[in-house]
Design an enzyme around this catalytic site. Structure first.
Site, short mmCIF file in Angstrom:
data_model
loop_
_atom_site.label_atom_id
_atom_site.label_comp_id
_atom_site.label_asym_id
_atom_site.label_seq_id
_atom_site.Cartn_x
_atom_site.Cartn_y
_atom_site.Cartn_z
N CYS A 1 -12.17 -4.37 12.64
CA CYS A 1 -13.24 -3.47 12.40
C CYS A 1 -14.67 -3.94 12.01
O CYS A 1 -14.38 -4.88 11.16
CB CYS A 1 -12.73 -2.22 11.41
SG CYS A 1 -13.89 -1.06 11.17
N CYS B 1 -17.09 -0.86 4.41
CA CYS B 1 -16.70 0.46 4.11
C CYS B 1 -15.16 0.16 3.31
O CYS B 1 -14.73 -0.88 3.40
CB CYS B 1 -15.84 1.03 5.61
SG CYS B 1 -14.71 2.10 5.52
N CYS C 1 -10.32 -0.05 4.14
CA CYS C 1 -9.35 -1.09 4.33
C CYS C 1 -9.67 -2.17 3.49
O CYS C 1 -10.55 -2.75 3.85
CB CYS C 1 -9.30 -1.40 5.63
SG CYS C 1 -8.77 -0.02 6.92
N CYS D 1 -12.50 4.43 13.88
CA CYS D 1 -11.67 4.04 12.77
C CYS D 1 -10.44 3.35 13.26
O CYS D 1 -9.53 4.25 13.90
CB CYS D 1 -11.58 5.13 11.92
SG CYS D 1 -10.49 4.66 10.34
N TYR E 1 9.80 18.80 -6.12
CA TYR E 1 8.48 18.57 -5.64
C TYR E 1 8.63 18.76 -3.98
O TYR E 1 8.05 17.75 -3.49
CB TYR E 1 7.97 17.33 -5.95
CG TYR E 1 7.60 17.12 -7.43
CD1 TYR E 1 6.34 17.38 -7.81
CD2 TYR E 1 8.58 16.44 -8.25
CE1 TYR E 1 6.18 16.99 -9.42
CE2 TYR E 1 8.23 15.99 -9.48
CZ TYR E 1 7.19 16.42 -10.15
OH TYR E 1 6.99 16.11 -11.44
N ASP F 1 9.45 13.35 -5.57
CA ASP F 1 8.39 12.72 -4.69
C ASP F 1 7.24 13.36 -5.19
O ASP F 1 6.53 14.31 -4.71
CB ASP F 1 8.56 13.14 -3.42
CG ASP F 1 7.71 12.54 -2.45
OD1 ASP F 1 6.86 11.58 -2.89
OD2 ASP F 1 7.16 12.97 -1.36
N CYS G 1 4.02 6.92 -4.51
CA CYS G 1 2.82 6.22 -3.68
C CYS G 1 2.10 5.52 -4.68
O CYS G 1 0.89 4.92 -4.25
CB CYS G 1 2.33 7.32 -2.88
SG CYS G 1 1.21 8.50 -3.95
N GLU H 1 4.04 2.44 -0.47
CA GLU H 1 4.94 3.51 -1.02
C GLU H 1 6.34 2.75 -1.23
O GLU H 1 6.83 1.80 -0.68
CB GLU H 1 5.30 4.48 0.46
CG GLU H 1 6.11 5.76 0.02
CD GLU H 1 5.00 6.81 0.05
OE1 GLU H 1 5.56 8.01 -0.38
OE2 GLU H 1 3.76 6.87 -0.10
#
Length: 372
Positions: free
Chosen positions: A52, A58, A61, A141, A235, A303, A330, A365
Site C-alpha cells: 500500500c 495511515c 497497518c 485499502c 458472551y 469470548d 483479541c 487473536e
C-alpha cells in the site's frame, strides 16, 4: 519496534528487530518514549516493499513492511510475552495459524470522515499514524476484500453530495452473503462452515471470514465433547461458537447480556434447525443463575471484548466451576491478567493457540484452554 537506551524503552513504528535506525523522539511518558523513524541504516532481512502506498502515513497497518513469515513469528512472541511475562503463565504457545489470505481478507471497513459543508472536498479514511484526530484519505485499502474496494468509490462519492454531520462520522462497508451493504441497521447473513448466521450489518461479527471456520473448529475441539456433555457459551453474541458446537454436545447453553445479541442467537438457532441449544438473556451480576444446578461435566467458552472479563464475571465463572474453560481473546494482555485469576482459583493453562485474524496489523487473536 522497541529500542532501549540504557534500559529506557523507546517505541519506534515501522522498524523491525535487529535493524539499525535513526529515530527522533517526539513524546516522553513516565516509563517510555515515542519516536518517529527517520531512516533505516541497516535493514532487516524481514523487510519487504509494502503493497500500500499509504503505508507509514495511515495508522491502520503496522506490519505491512515485513514479510508474512516474520509477522507470524512476532505475533507468537507477542502472545508468549503477554502470557509468560505479564501473566507468569507457564504454557507453550503454538505457532500462529496463518490467515489463508494475508491481503484482501477484511469483510468490514469503517472509514471515518470529518465534518464540513455539502459538496466540499472531503477526507475519507483512517487515522493518521501517531495522530489522535487527523485523517488520511483512503481510496483503496489492500486488506479489505475486492468487493469492498469496488464499492468504496461510490460510497465515498455519495457522501460528498449529502448534508453532513458537523462533527463528521463513519461509513460502513460490509461484505456479506447479500453483497456489500452500507446500512448498519440492515439484517444480513454470513456463512461459517455449515451454518448461516444473521446479524445487523453494524453489529460485531468477526471480519476475517477466510480464517473464521478454522478458529471455530479449533474452539469447538478444545471444548472436548468426549469428556463434557454440556457446553456453556458466555458472551455468546449471535451464538457463533455455541451453535457451531451443538451437533457435538448433548446440550448447549448460550448467555448474552445484550438484548440484540440474545435475540440474534435465538433466531440463528431456529434458522439452522438446532434444537439442543437454548439461550438466556443474562444479567451481568447473575450470569449463571439459570444453570447453577448442573451436575453434568461442563465446558465454558468465553469470548469477551478487548478489555477482558470484569472481576465479578470471573468470580461467577469460578463458582460455576466448569471442568474446562476456553478463553478466546483479541487482546492477549487482558487475557493474561484474567487467566492469572483463574489459575489462582485452581485452573491450569494447557494450550495456547494464536490465530492471525488481522494480517499486516499488530493485532492477534489467541485461544487459551484451561482445565480444572
Amino acid at each position: 519496534g522497541i529500542g532501549r537506551d540504557n534500559g529506557w524503552v523507546i517505541q519506534v513504528p515501522y522498524c523491525w528487530p535487529g535493524e539499525k535506525i535513526r529515530a527522533r523522539i517526539y513524546r516522553n511518558h513516565s516509563n517510555y518514549s515515542q519516536a518517529d523513524l527517520i531512516e533505516v541504516l541497516e535493514p532487516s532481512q524481514s523487510r519487504v516493499k509494502p503493497v500500500c502506498n499509504l503505508y507509514g502515513t495511515c495508522g491502520g497497518c503496522q506490519y505491512q513492511g515485513a514479510s508474512y513469515e516474520a509477522q507470524l513469528l512476532w505475533k507468537r512472541k507477542q502472545v508468549e510475552d503477554s502470557l509468560v511475562r505479564l501473566g507468569g503463565i507457564s504454557v507453550e504457545v503454538n505457532p500462529v495459524v496463518p490467515s489463508p489470505k494475508p491481503y484482501g481478507y477484511r469483510s468490514k471497513l469503517t472509514p471515518h470522515y470529518q465534518g464540513g459543508k455539502q459538496g466540499e472536498d472531503l477526507t475519507i479514511g483512517f487515522l493518521k499514524q501517531g495522530s489522535r484526530r487527523a485523517l488520511v484519505d483512503v481510496k483503496n485499502c489492500p486488506i479489505a476484500t475486492d468487493a469492498i474496494n469496488q464499492a468504496l468509490p461510490e460510497a465515498r462519492n455519495n457522501l460528498k453530495n449529502v448534508p453532513r454531520k458537523k462533527r463528521g462520522g463513519t461509513l460502513l462497508l460490509r461484505e456479506v452473503l447479500e453483497g456489500v451493504v452500507t446500512d448498519p441497521k440492515l439484517l444480513v447473513s454470513e456463512r461459517v462452515g455449515e451454518l448461516i448466521f444473521h446479524f445487523r450489518a453494524g453489529e460485531f461479527f468477526q471480519n476475517n471470514p477466510f480464517i473464521l471456520p478454522k478458529l471455530v473448529d479449533y474452539v469447538v475441539a478444545q471444548a472436548d465433547s468426549d469428556k463434557n456433555s454440556l457446553l456453556v457459551d458466555a458472551y455468546c453474541g449471535g451464538g457463533l461458537f455455541g451453535l457451531s458446537a451443538a451437533s457435538q454436545f448433548q446440550r448447549v447453553v448460550g448467555i448474552e447480556i445484550s438484548r440484540e445479541g440474545f435475540d440474534g442467537a435465538r433466531t440463528n438457532a431456529q434458522i439452522n434447525r438446532i434444537s439442543n441449544a437454548e439461550f438466556f438473556l443474562g444479567d451481568a451480576s447473575s450470569i449463571f443463575e439459570e444453570i447453577k444446578e448442573v451436575s453434568e461435566p461442563t465446558a465454558l467458552i468465553i469470548d469477551p471484548p478487548r478489555k477482558g472479563c470484569d472481576p465479578d464475571f470471573l468470580r461467577q465463572a469460578i463458582d460455576f466451576s466448569p471442568s474446562r474453560i476456553i478463553y478466546v481473546s483479541c487482546e492477549p494482555s487482558t487475557q493474561a491478567r484474567d487467566a492469572q485469576v483463574l489459575i489462582h482459583a485452581g485452573y491450569k493453562a494447557v494450550d495456547a493457540q494464536p490465530f492471525d485474524l488481522f494480517p499486516q496489523t499488530r493485532h492477534v487473536e489467541n485461544v487459551l484452554t484451561l482445565i480444572r
